[in-house]
Write an enzyme that holds these catalytic residues in place. Sequence first.
Site, short mmCIF file in Angstrom:
data_model
loop_
_atom_site.label_atom_id
_atom_site.label_comp_id
_atom_site.label_asym_id
_atom_site.label_seq_id
_atom_site.Cartn_x
_atom_site.Cartn_y
_atom_site.Cartn_z
N SER A 27 42.85 58.57 44.19
CA SER A 27 41.80 57.56 44.10
C SER A 27 42.16 56.51 43.05
O SER A 27 41.99 55.31 43.26
CB SER A 27 40.48 58.24 43.75
OG SER A 27 39.50 57.28 43.50
N TRP A 53 44.92 54.39 44.41
CA TRP A 53 44.41 53.50 45.47
C TRP A 53 43.95 52.17 44.85
O TRP A 53 44.11 51.11 45.44
CB TRP A 53 43.23 54.17 46.18
CG TRP A 53 42.61 53.31 47.25
CD1 TRP A 53 42.95 53.27 48.57
CD2 TRP A 53 41.54 52.37 47.09
NE1 TRP A 53 42.18 52.36 49.24
CE2 TRP A 53 41.30 51.79 48.36
CE3 TRP A 53 40.77 51.96 46.01
CZ2 TRP A 53 40.32 50.82 48.57
CZ3 TRP A 53 39.80 50.98 46.21
CH2 TRP A 53 39.58 50.43 47.48
N HIS A 54 43.41 52.25 43.62
CA HIS A 54 42.89 51.04 43.00
C HIS A 54 43.99 50.09 42.57
O HIS A 54 43.75 48.89 42.45
CB HIS A 54 42.01 51.40 41.80
CG HIS A 54 40.66 51.89 42.20
ND1 HIS A 54 40.41 53.20 42.50
CD2 HIS A 54 39.49 51.24 42.38
CE1 HIS A 54 39.14 53.34 42.85
NE2 HIS A 54 38.56 52.16 42.79
N GLY A 55 45.15 50.60 42.30
CA GLY A 55 46.21 49.68 41.91
C GLY A 55 47.42 50.40 41.42
O GLY A 55 47.39 51.60 41.10
N PHE A 86 42.36 45.06 44.99
CA PHE A 86 42.75 46.40 45.43
C PHE A 86 42.99 46.42 46.93
O PHE A 86 43.25 47.40 47.50
CB PHE A 86 41.67 47.42 45.05
CG PHE A 86 41.33 47.38 43.56
CD1 PHE A 86 42.33 47.16 42.63
CD2 PHE A 86 40.04 47.53 43.13
CE1 PHE A 86 42.04 47.11 41.28
CE2 PHE A 86 39.72 47.48 41.78
CZ PHE A 86 40.72 47.26 40.86
#
Lengths: 311, 486
Positions: free
Chosen positions: B322, B325-327, B486
């Site tokens: 997770s 996933w954001h960066g 993102f």
Amino acid sequence: MKKFIATLSVFTVLVVAVVYICNRNYYPTGAKGNDGYIGAIVDKHAYAAKIKLPRILFCGGSNVAFGINSKRIADSLGIPVVNLGLLGSLGLDFMLNEAKAVARPSDIVIVSPEYELSVDGAHTLKKEAQRIFPQAGTYFKTGLEQFITDFFIEDLQKNFAVTLAHLLHRPQKGFPTNVVYSRSSFNQYGDVVRNFTNPSKDFFTKVKLNYRPYAGIKNLNSFKDYADKNHIKVFFLYPGFPQSLYKKSLKPINAYADEFDRELKIKILIKPSDAIFPDSVFYDTEYHLLPSGRELRTDKVIALLKKEKLK
Amino acid sequence: MLFNSLNFALFIPVVFLLYWFVTNRNLTFQNILLLVASYFFYACWDYRFLFLLIFSIFLDFYTGHKIHSAKRQAGKKFWLWLSVGVNLGFLGVFKYYNFFAGSFTDLLSHFGFRASFTTLNIVLPVGISFYTFHGLSYVFDIYRKRITPCKSFVEYSVFVSFFPLLVAGPIERATHLLPQIQQKRIFDYDKAVDGLKQILWGLFKKIVIADNCAEFANMIFNNPAHYPGSTLVLGALFFTFQIYCDFSGYSDIALGVARLFGIELLRNFAYPYFSRDIAEFWRRWHISLSSWFKDYLYIPLGGSRGNTWSRIRNTFIIFLVSGLWHGANWTFLAWGALNAIYFIPLLLSKRNRTHIDVVAKDGRFISIKEFFQIIFTFGLTAFAWIFFRSESIGAALNYIRGIFSRSILTIPTGASLSGGSSNPVTIIALTVIFILMEWAGREQLFAIAKTGLKWPKPLRWTFYLTLVIAIFYFCGIQQQFVYFQF
């Protein structure tokens, strides 16, 4: 669906009406709001209107406002001088349109834009100039998007605060009048003449000049065409620049000079290398000369203009 | 085209009128209109990446059919992994290549090896993380026989690229959104009005709270060494509200816009800052992403079944993924890891589902215990956001070091804190008002969903007008939505 659209339309009209009412500026800032630096535009135009033709009009940003002694130039050449220079952030387009509005046949316009001067400038400052001097509204265009932004956001933010301050009996602070950046710092010709104290040299470490193909050449050439049609003489003058920064910025400055030599229709009076002055004669930016620097630049300008047959 | 831009304010009425007045008699025409509008909306960012989006849609549409029609399990698996591989491949190249190449080079140099990977000057296609996950959920669901493949390419394309959710979610599921796209939509006055109210609330959150908080958060996070610990705490709090109001504001606008077109999107936020523990926070924050990871990663890994070690492992995996996933930055991984550390004690003590309902339900008064639980959870979350916001792990640690210094006991100051276009005290006051409004509306879909419904109409309209004027008045420097990156 009809009900939805009708309700939404009524609500939208209501929003527009409320914003319009807020924007009416029931308690205009009036004269109190005109003491700032941009307020000098009123005096410059008033002076330009009362002197006889032909005149020498200096057009540019603050390098002109801080950079010439108009009286000495006028006395040396026997032609009255108006210094229209105010603020680079108004943009080249604004400055040239202002010069167009002021100049008459037989006048001489000397354009001296700063390096990297934006063509469009900052809309907020142009609006401020318009607020103080309504004719300035004709020196720039406002697109639909800008108009909507002005109406709903910019004007609302300004006027709502003014109105609220009055309702709460809190008078707005006026501009300080005893600082360099105030209307009272200008003399009748439009030069900044206040005595400067404690000049800060911080800017020397921060300035970094970059070359980008100059978008304003088109505007300058179009101004030249206008001037030719109206029997106005135009010259181009590089801004005064500090010696150490000139050495550091040689590459972009030469690139600008090459571009101007190649594409500018206006006669260039001086090379950038002849417009450099000791670092010690600059005030708080690379374009703002101290009184001693202003005299040095004025000497050069007088010498250059004497070579031209202005009369 | 930003949701908080004039272009979008002009775009929406045009599409709305065409949708309900020109194409309303034919479902296919309505869907084609939505598709064209969505592609136009996306092309306004960068038309070149439109081809990548269309390719991704085509790939998942095609592989979805192939998975369904394959006779043997091996064939189904092949098409599934083809889709997953290509989708994640794109995501890997566009989003993570430079990160992994850089990190690998650093690792090798740490052991004395010299390696040089060319870093690419890659522009991240807007919304790639979101539409990739839309597509993946579709092929996973076909593989698991939860749905059958969509027959119409237009309908499937609308499912993936419906403009309100295209660039920053919510991450939809085919089981939820596709049936709505396949059905005739009938204009519903109440739904449309609710949609407008949700848009208004989303804009308020984004423009009044998030953008103004951002100004101070940026100022403080960009130069933490210039501020005392107390100001750094304030900076972390500004960012905590910025990130929430920015993203949940975006989600509210997306949900509201979709409702104008008769479509209900998944709820993405449910007052996460009123959570009593971290487990509850994660059920209320970015719900569509959390549930995606739960369904397609956590449960296939074994979820909370198995021995302690596998539960801890699964929890760490889901939080780290997770974060990633954001960066592509170690700071996001640290943020994920920190949340896993917060979560694991609850999981192991089987208290991760203690707080299912909204706090102080049915308007009852909050207890002192609940109040302190909320404050504690909020503090943990705000602390974790420091990693999320910082440029690097080192910067985050310096920031934290700055907080836990003697200067934490001073009054928040800083020469340049008053240099912004807004007054920090005004922004704090507005944030407090916002929190109170959220608290009052915590049992609703969004805070003002039922505000003023029993008031006389003039009063109710005055309330909406006040919000509109506040949006205009406090509109500062327009900030990009944080989650667009993102």
